[in-house]
Design a protein around this motif. Structure first.
Motif, PDB file in Angstrom:
ATOM      1  N   ARG A  71     -11.090  -6.174  -8.417  1.00 53.44           N
ATOM      2  CA  ARG A  71     -11.186  -4.807  -8.958  1.00 53.44           C
ATOM      3  C   ARG A  71     -11.078  -4.807 -10.487  1.00 53.44           C
ATOM      4  NH1 ARG A  71      -8.870  -3.079  -3.849  1.00 53.44           N
ATOM      5  NH2 ARG A  71     -10.359  -1.552  -3.006  1.00 53.44           N
ATOM      6  N   LYS A  72     -10.164  -5.586 -11.020  1.00 55.36           N
ATOM      7  CA  LYS A  72     -10.034  -5.654 -12.490  1.00 55.36           C
ATOM      8  C   LYS A  72     -11.357  -6.093 -13.116  1.00 55.36           C
ATOM      9  CE  LYS A  72      -5.170  -7.009 -12.835  1.00 55.36           C
ATOM     10  NZ  LYS A  72      -4.361  -8.181 -13.226  1.00 55.36           N
ATOM     11  N   ALA A  73     -11.977  -7.122 -12.521  1.00 54.79           N
ATOM     12  CA  ALA A  73     -13.256  -7.632 -13.051  1.00 54.79           C
ATOM     13  C   ALA A  73     -14.348  -6.576 -12.922  1.00 54.79           C
ATOM     14  CB  ALA A  73     -13.656  -8.903 -12.303  1.00 54.79           C
ATOM     15  N   PHE A  74     -14.406  -5.895 -11.779  1.00 55.89           N
ATOM     16  CA  PHE A  74     -15.443  -4.888 -11.543  1.00 55.89           C
ATOM     17  C   PHE A  74     -15.267  -3.688 -12.478  1.00 55.89           C
ATOM     18  CE2 PHE A  74     -17.151  -1.176  -9.180  1.00 55.89           C
ATOM     19  CZ  PHE A  74     -18.478  -1.582  -9.093  1.00 55.89           C
ATOM     20  N   TYR A  75     -14.026  -3.208 -12.588  1.00 56.02           N
ATOM     21  CA  TYR A  75     -13.756  -2.041 -13.439  1.00 56.02           C
ATOM     22  C   TYR A  75     -14.120  -2.310 -14.901  1.00 56.02           C
ATOM     23  CZ  TYR A  75     -10.938   0.152  -9.684  1.00 56.02           C
ATOM     24  OH  TYR A  75     -10.499   0.725  -8.516  1.00 56.02           O
ATOM     25  N   ALA A  76     -13.979  -3.566 -15.330  1.00 57.29           N
ATOM     26  CA  ALA A  76     -14.203  -3.898 -16.748  1.00 57.29           C
ATOM     27  C   ALA A  76     -15.688  -3.999 -17.110  1.00 57.29           C
ATOM     28  CB  ALA A  76     -13.503  -5.213 -17.086  1.00 57.29           C
ATOM     29  N   LEU A  77     -16.577  -4.072 -16.100  1.00 56.48           N
ATOM     30  CA  LEU A  77     -18.016  -4.132 -16.383  1.00 56.48           C
ATOM     31  C   LEU A  77     -18.512  -2.771 -16.869  1.00 56.48           C
ATOM     32  CD1 LEU A  77     -19.215  -6.083 -13.187  1.00 56.48           C
ATOM     33  CD2 LEU A  77     -18.717  -7.038 -15.445  1.00 56.48           C
ATOM     34  N   PHE A  78     -19.635  -2.767 -17.534  1.00 53.57           N
ATOM     35  CA  PHE A  78     -20.245  -1.501 -17.972  1.00 53.57           C
ATOM     36  C   PHE A  78     -21.384  -1.142 -17.033  1.00 53.57           C
ATOM     37  CE2 PHE A  78     -18.214  -3.126 -21.770  1.00 53.57           C
ATOM     38  CZ  PHE A  78     -17.589  -1.993 -22.271  1.00 53.57           C
ATOM     39  N   PRO A  79     -21.514   0.142 -16.688  1.00 50.23           N
ATOM     40  CA  PRO A  79     -22.604   0.530 -15.782  1.00 50.23           C
ATOM     41  C   PRO A  79     -23.953   0.447 -16.482  1.00 50.23           C
ATOM     42  CG  PRO A  79     -21.417   2.474 -16.549  1.00 50.23           C
ATOM     43  CD  PRO A  79     -20.679   1.289 -17.087  1.00 50.23           C
ATOM     44  N   GLY A  80     -25.026   0.328 -15.673  1.00 48.58           N
ATOM     45  CA  GLY A  80     -26.373   0.432 -16.231  1.00 48.58           C
ATOM     46  C   GLY A  80     -26.688   1.911 -16.438  1.00 48.58           C
ATOM     47  N   SER A  81     -27.962   2.227 -16.677  1.00 44.35           N
ATOM     48  CA  SER A  81     -28.311   3.655 -16.814  1.00 44.35           C
ATOM     49  C   SER A  81     -28.485   4.206 -15.401  1.00 44.35           C
ATOM     50  CB  SER A  81     -29.585   3.824 -17.641  1.00 44.35           C
ATOM     51  OG  SER A  81     -30.615   3.054 -17.080  1.00 44.35           O
ATOM     52  N   TRP A  82     -27.349   4.371 -14.730  1.00 40.25           N
ATOM     53  CA  TRP A  82     -27.330   4.746 -13.317  1.00 40.25           C
ATOM     54  C   TRP A  82     -27.183   6.249 -13.142  1.00 40.25           C
ATOM     55  CZ3 TRP A  82     -23.015   0.697 -11.757  1.00 40.25           C
ATOM     56  CH2 TRP A  82     -23.546  -0.603 -11.902  1.00 40.25           C
ATOM     57  N   ASN A  83     -27.692   6.736 -12.021  1.00 41.12           N
ATOM     58  CA  ASN A  83     -27.507   8.163 -11.715  1.00 41.12           C
ATOM     59  C   ASN A  83     -26.726   8.332 -10.419  1.00 41.12           C
ATOM     60  OD1 ASN A  83     -29.358   7.261  -9.918  1.00 41.12           O
ATOM     61  ND2 ASN A  83     -31.082   8.470 -10.707  1.00 41.12           N
ATOM     62  N   THR A  84     -25.938   7.306 -10.055  1.00 40.00           N
ATOM     63  CA  THR A  84     -25.166   7.389  -8.817  1.00 40.00           C
ATOM     64  C   THR A  84     -23.683   7.578  -9.131  1.00 40.00           C
ATOM     65  OG1 THR A  84     -25.088   4.981  -8.844  1.00 40.00           O
ATOM     66  CG2 THR A  84     -26.648   5.963  -7.343  1.00 40.00           C
ATOM     67  N   THR A  85     -23.011   8.315  -8.267  1.00 39.92           N
ATOM     68  CA  THR A  85     -21.561   8.476  -8.386  1.00 39.92           C
ATOM     69  C   THR A  85     -20.908   7.495  -7.420  1.00 39.92           C
ATOM     70  OG1 THR A  85     -21.931  10.809  -8.851  1.00 39.92           O
ATOM     71  CG2 THR A  85     -19.678  10.174  -8.282  1.00 39.92           C
ATOM     72  N   ILE A  86     -19.933   6.745  -7.922  1.00 37.03           N
ATOM     73  CA  ILE A  86     -19.308   5.673  -7.142  1.00 37.03           C
ATOM     74  C   ILE A  86     -17.817   5.962  -6.983  1.00 37.03           C
ATOM     75  CG2 ILE A  86     -18.930   3.160  -7.029  1.00 37.03           C
ATOM     76  CD1 ILE A  86     -21.242   3.013  -9.210  1.00 37.03           C
TER      77      ILE A  86
END
Length: 388
Positions: A71-86
């Motif tokens: 989770r720490k690794a995932f949270y630290a990434l930056f999203p792409g130009s996405w239009n989805t809510t996660i």
């Protein structure tokens, strides 16, 4: 929905999240926390779901694990130009028995899919795929499953289910809902000749590691037709992962496994995606970052989904007819996406669950092969299954 099965994301991860940039993925998620409870899923299209179950590992010796580092690794990434809510729904803890965990996972996935929310399941052992598959029992008549793995995991279905034998249970347990099973990246020396022969006899698909490494686009039509994708981290070569995770010197590299994950995301049919066999270790940063990036690429793929237009309208596609050994093969190419399909004829005398002409995803090469009098392998296997 009954969220009693779910435990919140740990405070340690949430504290770490507070230190991240406002643009980071973790700051944009709806997170299940002790303080705020389960987030509202209105408008959410993808959820992360941890499952802390590993008791059916055939090498299980009582070890526990958690997903904080992932989770720490995932949270630290930056999203792409996405239009989805996660959203991150937290974890399903071990039940009293493994069957209890299966029930919790099956119930949770069933509700999410009915809400048209795609779960990304990050788990312990891959036998959890069985519970994922059973969630579809009441949802669709026939299920296509893809396993990204160095082994087929067929096993002996008469014995208790394990992480290396869950597919046998899926095939033989009622209700029989499995139409196609495909393995991507199998390595011959990890599979007995009997299992390789059985895959052929059942007309299931299998793609060797070397085949895929040479041409990764081969996975696209297979994943385009899948409902469930199950990824075993043991399919990744040991130089790419942490100490506990090392399994084989041969396997997919990080770039290949992320490309496959993106193809799974792009598929309009894939409605659940699982990453399994995660084993935390002291030098964990590499594996947890790889899992985070696999999940990231899947979400990226979902954001690039394009629905192909209805094939009833002739303006939306081109139709090609070829003859192979007196057998008429009909191909369709979408004008919008350039993707190819081949028609599997419906056999009137067969009472199977596919009551229509079925379009099977394929690639341009299949059409070229048919023009050279060669029956595409995928078509042949699907036609034979349709005839049983």
């Amino acid at each position: 929905m009954n969220f009693n099965f779910l435990s919140p994301v740990s405070d340690l991860v949430l504290a770490h999240n507070e230190l991240l940039s406002q643009q980071a993925l973790g700051r944009k998620l709806r997170i299940h926390s002790k303080q705020n409870g389960v987030p509202d899923l209105e408008g959410v299209s993808i959820v992360l779901l941890g499952v802390l179950e590993n008791r059916n590992d055939h090498n299980y010796i009582g070890e526990e694990f958690q997903l904080n580092e992932v989770r720490k690794a995932f949270y630290a990434l930056f999203p792409g130009s996405w239009n989805t809510t996660i959203a991150d729904l937290g974890d399903i803890n071990k039940g009293e028995t493994v069957e209890d965990t299966y029930f919790a996972l099956k119930t949770t996935i069933g509700v999410l899919i009915e809400k048209k929310i795609i779960p990304i399941i990050i788990g312990g052992t891959q036998d959890l795929t069985y519970a994922n598959y059973r969630a579809y029992d009441a949802l669709i008549p026939m299920v296509n499953m893809v396993n990204i793995d160095c082994k087929f995991d067929l096993g002996d279905s008469t014995r208790p289910i394990k992480n290396n034998s869950f597919v046998g249970k899926i095939i033989l347990d009622q209700p029989y809902n499995l139409f196609n099973y495909a393995t991507i990246g199998y390595q011959t020396y990890f599979n007995s000749q009997e299992e390789i022969d059985l895959m052929d006899k059942l007309y299931f698909e299998s793609y060797r590691l070397g085949q895929i490494s040479k041409n990764i686009t081969l996975v696209e039509p297979v994943l385009r037709d899948a409902n469930i994708v199950s990824l075993d981290l043991n399919s990744v070569k040991s130089s790419e992962v942490s100490l506990n995770q090392k399994y084989s010197p041969n396997g997919f590299d990080g770039k290949e496994i992320c490309a496959i994950s993106r193809y799974a995301g792009i598929s309009n049919k894939v409605s659940s995606f699982g990453i399994y066999e995660y084993k935390a270790s002291k030098d964990d940063e590499i594996t947890s970052m790889l899992v985070a990036q696999i999940a990231w690429y899947f979400i990226e793929g979902v954001n690039y989904r394009i629905k192909d237009d209805n094939f009833n309208d002739e303006n939306n596609h081109q139709k090609y007819i070829t003859l192979v050994d007196d057998q008429e093969l009909i191909f369709y190419k979408s004008n919008k996406t350039g993707r190819w399909w081949i028609e599997i004829p419906f056999l009137t005398e067969v009472h199977n669950k596919l009551k229509r002409h079925t379009l099977l995803p394929c690639i341009h090469q299949d059409y070229l092969d048919a023009c050279n009098n060669k029956v595409p392998d995928r078509w042949y296997k699907a036609f034979q299954k349709n005839s049983i």
